[in-house]
Structures are given as structure tokens and as C-alpha cells.
Scaffold this motif. Structure first.
Motif, PDB file in Angstrom:
ATOM      1  N   PRO A 186       1.159  -1.480   0.561  1.00 48.50           N
ATOM      2  CA  PRO A 186       0.153  -0.226   0.341  1.00 48.50           C
ATOM      3  C   PRO A 186       0.563   1.162  -0.063  1.00 48.50           C
ATOM      4  CG  PRO A 186      -0.415  -1.819   1.559  1.00 48.50           C
ATOM      5  CD  PRO A 186       0.338  -2.019   1.024  1.00 48.50           C
ATOM      6  N   LEU A 187       0.678   1.815  -0.921  1.00 52.79           N
ATOM      7  CA  LEU A 187       1.303   3.885  -1.131  1.00 52.79           C
ATOM      8  C   LEU A 187       0.543   4.201   0.437  1.00 52.79           C
ATOM      9  CD1 LEU A 187       1.464   4.731  -4.437  1.00 52.79           C
ATOM     10  CD2 LEU A 187       3.646   4.319  -2.939  1.00 52.79           C
ATOM     11  N   LYS A 188       1.808   5.089   1.076  1.00 52.69           N
ATOM     12  CA  LYS A 188       1.799   5.697   2.409  1.00 52.69           C
ATOM     13  C   LYS A 188       0.680   6.885   1.889  1.00 52.69           C
ATOM     14  CE  LYS A 188       5.156   4.255   5.220  1.00 52.69           C
ATOM     15  NZ  LYS A 188       6.607   4.724   5.627  1.00 52.69           N
ATOM     16  N   LYS A 189       0.975   7.167   1.250  1.00 54.26           N
ATOM     17  CA  LYS A 189       0.676   8.694   0.250  1.00 54.26           C
ATOM     18  C   LYS A 189      -0.486   8.172  -1.093  1.00 54.26           C
ATOM     19  CE  LYS A 189       3.953  11.942   1.873  1.00 54.26           C
ATOM     20  NZ  LYS A 189       4.720  12.608   1.250  1.00 54.26           N
ATOM     21  N   THR A 190      -1.694   9.577  -1.384  1.00 55.86           N
ATOM     22  CA  THR A 190      -1.958   9.408  -3.228  1.00 55.86           C
ATOM     23  C   THR A 190      -1.494   8.853  -3.850  1.00 55.86           C
ATOM     24  OG1 THR A 190      -2.678  11.523  -2.849  1.00 55.86           O
ATOM     25  CG2 THR A 190      -3.908  10.097  -2.063  1.00 55.86           C
ATOM     26  N   THR A 191      -1.309   8.419  -5.041  1.00 51.23           N
ATOM     27  CA  THR A 191      -0.452   8.492  -6.454  1.00 51.23           C
ATOM     28  C   THR A 191      -1.115   9.985  -7.615  1.00 51.23           C
ATOM     29  OG1 THR A 191      -0.148   7.262  -7.969  1.00 51.23           O
ATOM     30  CG2 THR A 191      -1.471   6.741  -7.678  1.00 51.23           C
ATOM     31  N   TRP A 192      -1.020  10.270  -8.903  1.00 48.04           N
ATOM     32  CA  TRP A 192      -1.387  11.449  -9.314  1.00 48.04           C
ATOM     33  C   TRP A 192      -0.521  10.481 -10.444  1.00 48.04           C
ATOM     34  CZ3 TRP A 192       1.659  14.217 -12.336  1.00 48.04           C
ATOM     35  CH2 TRP A 192       0.801  15.666 -12.690  1.00 48.04           C
ATOM     36  N   GLU A 193      -1.736  11.241 -11.364  1.00 44.04           N
ATOM     37  CA  GLU A 193      -1.247  11.501 -12.814  1.00 44.04           C
ATOM     38  C   GLU A 193      -2.233  12.690 -13.750  1.00 44.04           C
ATOM     39  OE1 GLU A 193      -3.111   7.135 -13.403  1.00 44.04           O
ATOM     40  OE2 GLU A 193      -4.806   7.621 -13.902  1.00 44.04           O
ATOM     41  N   SER A 194      -1.809  12.799 -14.788  1.00 44.02           N
ATOM     42  CA  SER A 194      -1.802  14.424 -15.004  1.00 44.02           C
ATOM     43  C   SER A 194      -2.993  13.596 -16.712  1.00 44.02           C
ATOM     44  CB  SER A 194      -0.864  15.047 -15.790  1.00 44.02           C
ATOM     45  OG  SER A 194       0.133  14.498 -17.098  1.00 44.02           O
ATOM     46  N   VAL A 195      -4.334  14.455 -16.513  1.00 43.20           N
ATOM     47  CA  VAL A 195      -4.885  13.633 -17.870  1.00 43.20           C
ATOM     48  C   VAL A 195      -5.056  15.386 -18.241  1.00 43.20           C
ATOM     49  CG1 VAL A 195      -7.297  13.723 -18.124  1.00 43.20           C
ATOM     50  CG2 VAL A 195      -6.661  12.364 -15.827  1.00 43.20           C
ATOM     51  N   ALA A 196      -5.506  16.163 -18.398  1.00 42.17           N
ATOM     52  CA  ALA A 196      -4.898  17.297 -19.793  1.00 42.17           C
ATOM     53  C   ALA A 196      -5.040  19.425 -18.752  1.00 42.17           C
ATOM     54  CB  ALA A 196      -6.493  17.690 -19.789  1.00 42.17           C
ATOM     55  N   ALA A 197      -4.219  19.449 -19.533  1.00 48.48           N
ATOM     56  CA  ALA A 197      -4.625  21.130 -18.558  1.00 48.48           C
ATOM     57  C   ALA A 197      -4.318  22.308 -20.421  1.00 48.48           C
ATOM     58  CB  ALA A 197      -3.358  21.568 -18.183  1.00 48.48           C
ATOM     59  N   SER A 198      -4.822  23.779 -19.503  1.00 52.30           N
ATOM     60  CA  SER A 198      -4.468  24.196 -20.788  1.00 52.30           C
ATOM     61  C   SER A 198      -4.172  25.556 -19.690  1.00 52.30           C
ATOM     62  CB  SER A 198      -5.636  24.735 -22.246  1.00 52.30           C
ATOM     63  OG  SER A 198      -6.720  25.219 -20.759  1.00 52.30           O
TER      64      SER A 198
ATOM     65  N   SER B 188      -3.455   4.215  -3.881  1.00 58.38           N
ATOM     66  CA  SER B 188      -2.657   3.109  -4.717  1.00 58.38           C
ATOM     67  C   SER B 188      -1.781   2.558  -3.746  1.00 58.38           C
ATOM     68  CB  SER B 188      -2.292   4.308  -6.048  1.00 58.38           C
ATOM     69  OG  SER B 188      -2.335   2.933  -7.165  1.00 58.38           O
ATOM     70  N   THR B 189      -1.375   0.882  -4.900  1.00 57.51           N
ATOM     71  CA  THR B 189       0.109   0.286  -4.435  1.00 57.51           C
ATOM     72  C   THR B 189       1.234   0.247  -4.949  1.00 57.51           C
ATOM     73  OG1 THR B 189      -1.270  -1.769  -5.500  1.00 57.51           O
ATOM     74  CG2 THR B 189      -1.862  -1.513  -3.315  1.00 57.51           C
ATOM     75  N   GLU B 190       1.823   0.303  -4.187  1.00 56.01           N
ATOM     76  CA  GLU B 190       3.520   0.156  -5.326  1.00 56.01           C
ATOM     77  C   GLU B 190       3.568  -1.135  -5.309  1.00 56.01           C
ATOM     78  OE1 GLU B 190       7.817   0.647  -3.455  1.00 56.01           O
ATOM     79  OE2 GLU B 190       6.428   1.015  -2.170  1.00 56.01           O
ATOM     80  N   LEU B 191       4.058  -0.988  -7.057  1.00 53.15           N
ATOM     81  CA  LEU B 191       5.077  -2.365  -7.289  1.00 53.15           C
ATOM     82  C   LEU B 191       5.855  -2.328  -7.684  1.00 53.15           C
ATOM     83  CD1 LEU B 191       2.017  -3.130 -10.032  1.00 53.15           C
ATOM     84  CD2 LEU B 191       1.942  -3.600  -7.896  1.00 53.15           C
ATOM     85  N   THR B 192       6.897  -3.300  -7.219  1.00 48.46           N
ATOM     86  CA  THR B 192       8.724  -3.560  -7.068  1.00 48.46           C
ATOM     87  C   THR B 192       8.424  -5.277  -8.078  1.00 48.46           C
ATOM     88  OG1 THR B 192       9.236  -2.478  -5.373  1.00 48.46           O
ATOM     89  CG2 THR B 192      10.609  -3.863  -6.471  1.00 48.46           C
ATOM     90  N   LEU B 193       8.582  -5.636  -9.310  1.00 43.05           N
ATOM     91  CA  LEU B 193       9.259  -6.286  -9.819  1.00 43.05           C
ATOM     92  C   LEU B 193       9.995  -6.960  -9.833  1.00 43.05           C
ATOM     93  CD1 LEU B 193       8.079  -9.338 -12.220  1.00 43.05           C
ATOM     94  CD2 LEU B 193       8.760  -7.276 -14.252  1.00 43.05           C
TER      95      LEU B 193
END
Length: 580
Positions: free
Chosen positions: A106-118, A261-266
Motif C-alpha cells: 500500500p502506498l502511504k500517500k496517494t498517487t498522481w497522474e496528469s490528464v489535461a491542462a491549458s 494506490s499500491t506500490e509495485l516492484t518487479l
């Protein structure tokens, strides 16, 4: 009489070094019954195709740990590993050679992703910036604006020290520094509507690459839900020109996703047949927004793993020690791998970072580099040694890490360079990638990378800046290095000792030259003597480190003692020359 004896001994040492037959360990590494030619095995098989195609897949995404692009990249690599014959750990038994697992936390903090911007200046039709062409414009951790965006006056703060005394409430603050530096003062305390920032360093050549934006971040603050937009050089100039004429109002429209979210390591293992507990680890971090950084590292590591699996299945290779590959969060995943299992960490013999390893240097600039383990060039950087524009701090003698790995991998990569007319250089230790957790745990570690890159961390770090030829060169040399180490024995150790002895003599004579230049400019004699002694000490200990390749130290003790004696005599000669 004393001087004549010393001179004679030095002459004998140099003559012995010159007349000693040269053996190429990448081509001829002896085992009990056979001589294996690893270079021919790898050169003809590592095509760079899988590395390049994987790079193309990964670079499509703005990758932050736990977000959609990061997780898809991890699962893509796992899918390719399965095609190559790797089996999930829970389905394996003690005799399984090719295994992999995906560690999920489990991630201690939330994850982030960009979608759109202007970003649009009021009264102008052409947007100042838009996310479709400038994917780095939204600062990491920014929240979405309301659906219609935020429309507010822009206030330019030329001197950020005056920000705390400026009324910015409800306005959009424009600064020429990192947005993280002013976020708390401007947004949290000052009530600013948002931040516009410009801070592209000179090595990015911003006046040439006018549309580039180097990605930036702000603290994640769920209470104020702040945002920031990073500007390109072109956008910055256009905005400043407008501000010189009149009051400027802009509309910023941002859409991001922030969620748990969760943190993944392969982790993929190729189990050694003789000493499986001993291992070489290659680490390639997945996060970052670019192609060269670090989709290329992900791709090269994958092709290295799958090609090794192929060789094993075809009976062309049988590693004595274990080869491990990590894909995850830069430094974090590698540090955890080193720290969470003390017994495993004790037997990690080498750790190597694959980071920015596929550059088309005709476009990006710079060259391929091996960042060395800390040696005296990280204290006294002179002659052909130089730090990159990324920068490095001066180390101390206590921070030195004497080991054969520096000169060992350099020789193999130089040989690949000769085969393909490929430039290979080194830089003193600087840190900042996945080799640092290894070194922090006293595990020998180096970094394979490129710099300077005029598109480093920018949204112009795209697939067109990647070279399949470079991917092939790095992957080929990295695999030859790996196979040589995995099957190293007393014969390998003796060859490496010979090579290090020669490298030490070359280095000491170079430092003698640099010392004379320093003295001619008024430098202190004792400082130059200290430098010679530091290099002697470093190389003496580096030669001694080859003992980790053998089960019986007596098999190479004499070779070690002779090489160390030659280095000592060479250092004494250099010091005597400095004192003249």
C-alpha cells in the motif's frame, strides 16, 4: 647506491608490466573444462529490438509510483518475462531457474497522474501552453481546477525574498524558480490562486529548445488543493513581454487524478547453479515522464533478462551465481531490496543501475558514461576526470570505495566501443540513482547512464531521442560484464588483477603529470604527495577485493602481492619525481 637500487626495481616492475601477455577477460574466461567466449555469444544475439519496443511502450505514460502508467509498465515487463520462460514464484519449486514476483505494498500517500491542462491569456486565442504538446506543464501533485478553470490576474515576483511581504491573495503568482520553493509562502500562507514558474537550467539550452519544460513538483496538500504550472522558455518570454505592456489575466484549466494506490516492484531471478545465494543485481527504475529517463533502462534490463533465459534454455550458459533484475521506484525499491533481508544483502556481490541508457547522442548531446564507485577523482577532479553538469560534491578519503568493479566494467565497455565505434567515458561519483543504495550498504555499485542530455527531465525526452544502436551497445556490454562476474573464478581474478595493475600505473603517472602542473602554478607539494598516496591506497585495496571471486585465497595471493608491490614502487617513483 640506494637510488640506483630503487631505479632498478622500478625498471623491472615496469618491464614486467609491459611484457606480461594481455588477456581479454570478456573473450576468454576459463572454467574447469572449457573456455567461454561471452562477447561472441552476446554480440550476435542482443539486437536491441525488445529493449526499443519496451521503451516505446513505457514512454507513452507519465509514470509516478502507483499510477496507471507505472503499473502498466510493470505488468508489461512481467508479461514479456513469462513469454521468455520466467515463472511466478508461487508456482515454482526449488529446481526452477527462471522466476519472478511482483511485490505489492500500500502506498502511504496517494498517487498522481496528469490528464489535461491549458493556460490561456485573456484576449488571445492561441493558448500559452497546453498539455497535449507540453506534458510536463502540470507540476506533480497539483490538484484539478474547477471545470471552467481558474481566471485571475498574474503577479510577477522578480525577487522571491519579497514574496512574503506581497499581497498575492486570489492572484496567480509568476516566479522564475522552482514552484516547490514558493508554494507554502504563496499558496498556503498567501492564499494565491496558483503558481506559474520557470526554472529550466542552462544545460537544457532553453533558448534553443524553447518548448521544453523540465518537470516540477509541489508539496501535496489536500487542504488547499493547490496547483502549479511550469512554463517553457517560449511561454515565459511571451508572458513577460505581455506583462511589460499591461495587466495580464490568464485562465488555467487543469485536470489531474489523485487517488489511493499500491506500490509495485518487479523482481526477476536467474538462479545460479553453484552459489545461488551470491548475486549480481541490475536495477532499472520505472517512474519518470520520459523515454531515455528511464524507459530505456526498463527496456534494456528486460532484453538482458529474456536473452539470458534463452541462452540457459539452449544450453549456451550456466551461471554459477544468481542474476537478479529489479524494476520499481528509483532508489526506494533498491534500498528496500538491500535492507529488508540482511542475509540476502550480505551476498549481493555487485549492484548496477541502468538509467538513461539508450540515448541518440547526436541529438541529446553528451556521451555514454560509467559513474564510478567513489575513488580519489571524486576528491581531486582534474585532468581527463570531470563532473557532469548534474554535479557532484567533493568526497573525503573516508568515503572511498576501493574495488575492481570500476576498471572491470570500463574495460568491457571500451571493448564494445571499439567493436562498434561507440564513445564510452566515465565520471567521478555523483549519486542520485539506483547505485546509491548499494554503495550505502557497502555493496560495490556503479551507474550506466548518459549526460549531458539537453532534454533531461523535459517533455521533449521522447522516443525520437532514443537510439536502438545505443540500447544494443549498453545491453551487450552489460551482459558480457554480468556473465563474466557470475562465473568468475581464480583465472578471472588473475586477469582482473593484471588489468588493475596496469590501470594503476597509468593513473599514477597521470597524477604525476597533474602534480607537476599544479606545482608549477604554486600548488603545495604535500597535497600532490597526498593525491599519489590516495590513489596507491585505492588501487592496492581494489586489487585485494578480487579475493571475493575465489574459494581459496591462496590461489591468487601471490598475484595480488606482486601487483601491489608494483603499484607501491610506481607511487614511490612518482613521489620522488615530484620532490625533485
Amino acid at each position: 647506491m640506494y637510488k640506483k637500487i630503487i631505479s632498478l626495481l622500478i625498471f623491472i616492475a615496469f618491464t614486467a608490466c609491459k611484457t606480461r601477455p594481455t588477456t581479454t577477460f570478456t573473450n576468454k574466461v576459463e572454467t574447469k573444462n572449457t573456455t567461454v567466449d561471452y562477447s561472441k555469444l552476446v554480440v550476435n544475439e542482443f539486437t536491441g529490438d525488445l529493449a526499443y519496443n519496451t521503451t516505446a511502450f513505457v514512454e507513452k505514460y507519465w509514470r509516478v509510483v502507483g499510477n496507471t502508467g507505472f503499473n502498466k509498465s510493470i505488468h508489461k515487463v512481467a508479461e514479456e518475462l513469462e513469454k521468455a520462460g520466467f515463472i511466478k514464484e508461487e508456482k515454482t519449486n526449488s529446481s526452477t531457474i527462471l522466476t519472478y514476483r511482483i511485490e505489492e505494498r500500500p502506498l502511504k500517500k496517494t498517487t498522481w497522474e496528469s490528464v489535461a491542462a491549458s493556460l490561456t491569456i485573456q484576449g488571445e486565442k492561441l493558448p500559452l501552453l497546453q498539455n497535449s504538446t507540453n506534458s510536463n506543464m502540470i507540476a506533480l501533485n497539483s490538484y484539478s481546477t474547477p471545470k471552467k478553470g481558474v481566471t485571475a490576474e498574474v503577479i510577477y515576483i522578480a525577487d522571491v525574498s519579497k514574496l512574503k511581504d506581497t499581497n498575492v491573495k486570489g492572484k496567480i503568482v509568476f516566479v522564475e524558480t522552482s514552484p516547490a520553493r514558493v508554494f507554502n509562502t504563496a499558496v498556503v500562507k498567501g492564499g494565491a490562486a496558483g503558481i506559474l514558474s520557470y526554472s529550466n537550467p542552462s544545460y537544457l539550452q532553453p533558448e534553443k529548445n524553447t518548448t521544453s519544460i523540465q518537470f516540477r513538483s509541489i508539496p501535496q496538500n489536500k487542504d488547499v488543493k493547490g496547483w502549479a504550472i511550469a512554463l517553457s522558455y517560449h511561454a515565459k518570454q511571451r508572458l513577460k513581454k505581455k506583462l511589460q505592456k499591461e495587466k495580464v489575466i490568464v485562465t488555467a484549466n487543469i485536470k489531474t487524478n489523485i487517488y489511493p494506490s499500491t506500490e509495485l516492484t518487479l523482481v526477476a531471478d536467474i538462479k545460479g547453479a553453484v552459489a545461488p545465494e551470491q548475486r549480481l543485481v541490475y536495477s532499472a527504475h520505472v517512474q519518470e515522464p520520459g523515454a531515455n529517463d528511464n524507459a530505456t533502462g526498463v527496456g534494456v534490463a528486460l532484453e538482458m533478462a529474456t536473452l539470458t533465459a534463452k541462452f540457459i534454455k539452449e544450453g549456451k550458459l550456466s551461471p554459477k551465481r544468481t542474476l537478479t533484475f529489479l524494476w520499481g521506484d528509483e532508489i526506494v525499491s533498491t534500498r528496500r531490496y538491500v535492507q529488508e533481508d540482511k542475509a540476502r544483502a550480505k551476498n549481493i556481490k555487485w549492484g548496477i543501475s541502468l538509467d538513461m541508457v539508450g540515448e541518440n547522442t547526436a541529438i541529446t548531446g553528451g556521451s555514454f558514461l560509467i559513474e564510478k564507485m567513489p575513488d580519489p577523482s571524486a576528491i581531486w577532479t582534474r585532468g581527463n576526470d570531470k563532473h557532469t553538469e548534474w554535479g557532484g560534491s567533493v568526497l573525503s578519503l573516508e568515503q572511498m570505495k576501493p574495488h575492481y568493479l570500476n576498471d572491470f566494467v570500463l574495460k568491457i565497455f571500451k571493448e564494445q566501443g571499439k567493436r562498434t565505434n561507440w564513445e564510452v567515458n566515465t565520471n567521478p561519483y555523483e549519486g542520485g540513482s539506483d547505485h546509491t543504495p548499494f554503495l550505502a550498504a557497502d555493496i560495490p555499485g556503479v551507474l550506466f547512464w548518459h549526460f549531458t542530455d539537453q532534454f533531461y527531465h523535459t517533455d521533449n525526452d521522447r522516443l525520437d531521442k532514443v537510439s536502438k544502436t545505443t540500447l544494443k551497445n549498453v545491453g551487450t556490454a552489460a551482459l558480457i560484464s554480468a556473465y563474466t562476474l557470475l562465473n568468475a573464478n581464480k583465472h578471472t581474478a588473475k586477469i582482473i588483477i593484471s588489468d588493475i595493475e596496469k590501470a594503476a600505473i597509468t593513473r599514477l603517472n597521470e597524477e604525476l603529470k597533474q602534480g607537476k602542473l599544479a606545482l608549477a602554478k604554486g600548488g603545495k607539494l604535500q597535497t600532490q604527495i597526498n593525491i599519489i598516496n590516495a590513489w596507491q591506497n585505492w588501487y592496492t585495496k581494489a586489487i585485494n577485493s578480487t579475493l571475493d571471486m575465489v574459494t581459496s585465497t591462496s590461489s591468487i595471493n601471490a598475484t595480488i602481492v606482486n601487483a601491489q608491490a608494483t603499484i607501491k614502487l610506481t607511487a614511490e617513483h612518482c613521489i620522488a619525481e615530484l620532490k625533485r
